[in-house]
Design an enzyme around this catalytic site. Structure first.
Site, PDB file in Angstrom:
ATOM      1  NE  ARG A   8      -1.804   1.449   3.821  1.00 51.73           N
ATOM      2  CZ  ARG A   8      -1.043   2.684   4.067  1.00 51.73           C
ATOM      3  NH1 ARG A   8      -1.644   3.724   3.282  1.00 51.73           N
ATOM      4  NH2 ARG A   8      -0.434   2.738   5.228  1.00 51.73           N
ATOM      5  N   GLY A   9       0.308   2.261  -0.759  1.00 49.54           N
ATOM      6  CA  GLY A   9       1.025   3.602  -0.967  1.00 49.54           C
ATOM      7  C   GLY A   9      -0.221   4.550  -0.669  1.00 49.54           C
ATOM      8  CB  SER A  10       0.253   7.154   2.195  1.00 49.51           C
ATOM      9  OG  SER A  10       0.502   6.582   3.153  1.00 49.51           O
ATOM     10  CB  THR A  11      -0.580  10.131  -1.700  1.00 50.28           C
ATOM     11  OG1 THR A  11       0.788  10.272  -2.063  1.00 50.28           O
ATOM     12  CG2 THR A  11      -0.830  10.685  -0.307  1.00 50.28           C
ATOM     13  CD  GLN A  14       3.413   7.765   0.334  1.00 48.93           C
ATOM     14  OE1 GLN A  14       2.738   6.741   0.564  1.00 48.93           O
ATOM     15  NE2 GLN A  14       3.570   8.619   1.014  1.00 48.93           N
TER      16      GLN A  14
END
Length: 210
Positions: A8-11, A14
């Site tokens: 998972r990337g936050s945004t 990313q």
């Protein structure tokens, strides 16, 4: 037992794939294959994550969810974390995180023993709750500092909002217009890999320009 990796990337800015090789290497060291990948760019504070939902639907009792760190799985508040934990427990899933050494034993043949498995579940359940709480506090602290910084900048007349990384966007645009030696164009995934950004960012530049 299937090992299901979650990245998972936050945004959108990313790279959610950043830790992929770390998980591949870790699984290799424990002689277990990664059966499937679930990759998304979404806030860990949100309970509504498409790929996480898909993982939970796909998983079977005894499967392992492999993550780089507990905060990749959750920055949820208390109620949402309790609901997620209940779903993990109901499906008999185990979480293995690179930053939680005690969880690594779930990949050991010894974990198949009923007594060992129950002890591991008890220990890791407690550690999971602790690290999930720490991850949430870190999220809230960062959000508070961000708000304070914005308010200070506004008061000083310096706040201009989030700025685009024009250099990165121009490099993305240039690659999208380039071709391989055989004449093939660079795919969105190719460009994201070369630049070190998310595919969402590449798609945005492709649609809107640099």
């Amino acid at each position: 037992m299937f090992v299901r990796a979650y990245l998972r990337g936050s945004t959108a800015e990313q790279d959610a794939q950043r830790a992929r090789q770390q998980l591949v290497d870790f699984a290799g060291q424990h002689n277990v294959p990664i059966a499937s990948w679930y990759v998304e760019n979404a806030s860990g504070a949100s309970a509504n994550r498409i790929e996480l939902r898909r993982l939970l639907e796909d998983a079977h009792p005894g499967d392992v969810i492999l993550v780089e760190a507990i905060d990749r799985l959750s920055r949820l508040d208390r109620d949402d974390w309790r609901e997620l934990r209940a779903q993990l427990d109901a499906k008999g899933l185990r979480v293995v995180a690179l930053d939680l050494p005690t969880s690594h034993l779930a990949l050991s043949p010894a974990a198949a023993d009923d007594f060992t498995a129950r002890v591991l579940d008890a220990v890791n359940g407690m550690m999971l709750d602790t690290l999930a709480a720490v991850a949430r506090k870190d999220y809230e602290d960062r959000r508070r500092r961000q708000r304070q910084g914005i308010e200070k900048a506004k008061g000083e007349g310096k706040y201009q909002g989030r700025q685009k990384d024009m250099s990165k966007r121009q490099r993305i645009a240039a690659l999208l217009q380039s071709t391989h030696a055989d004449g093939r164009g660079y795919s969105i995934r190719d460009v994201a890999s070369i630049i070190g950004c998310s595919t969402s960012t590449v798609k945005t530049v492709k649609r809107d320009g640099p």
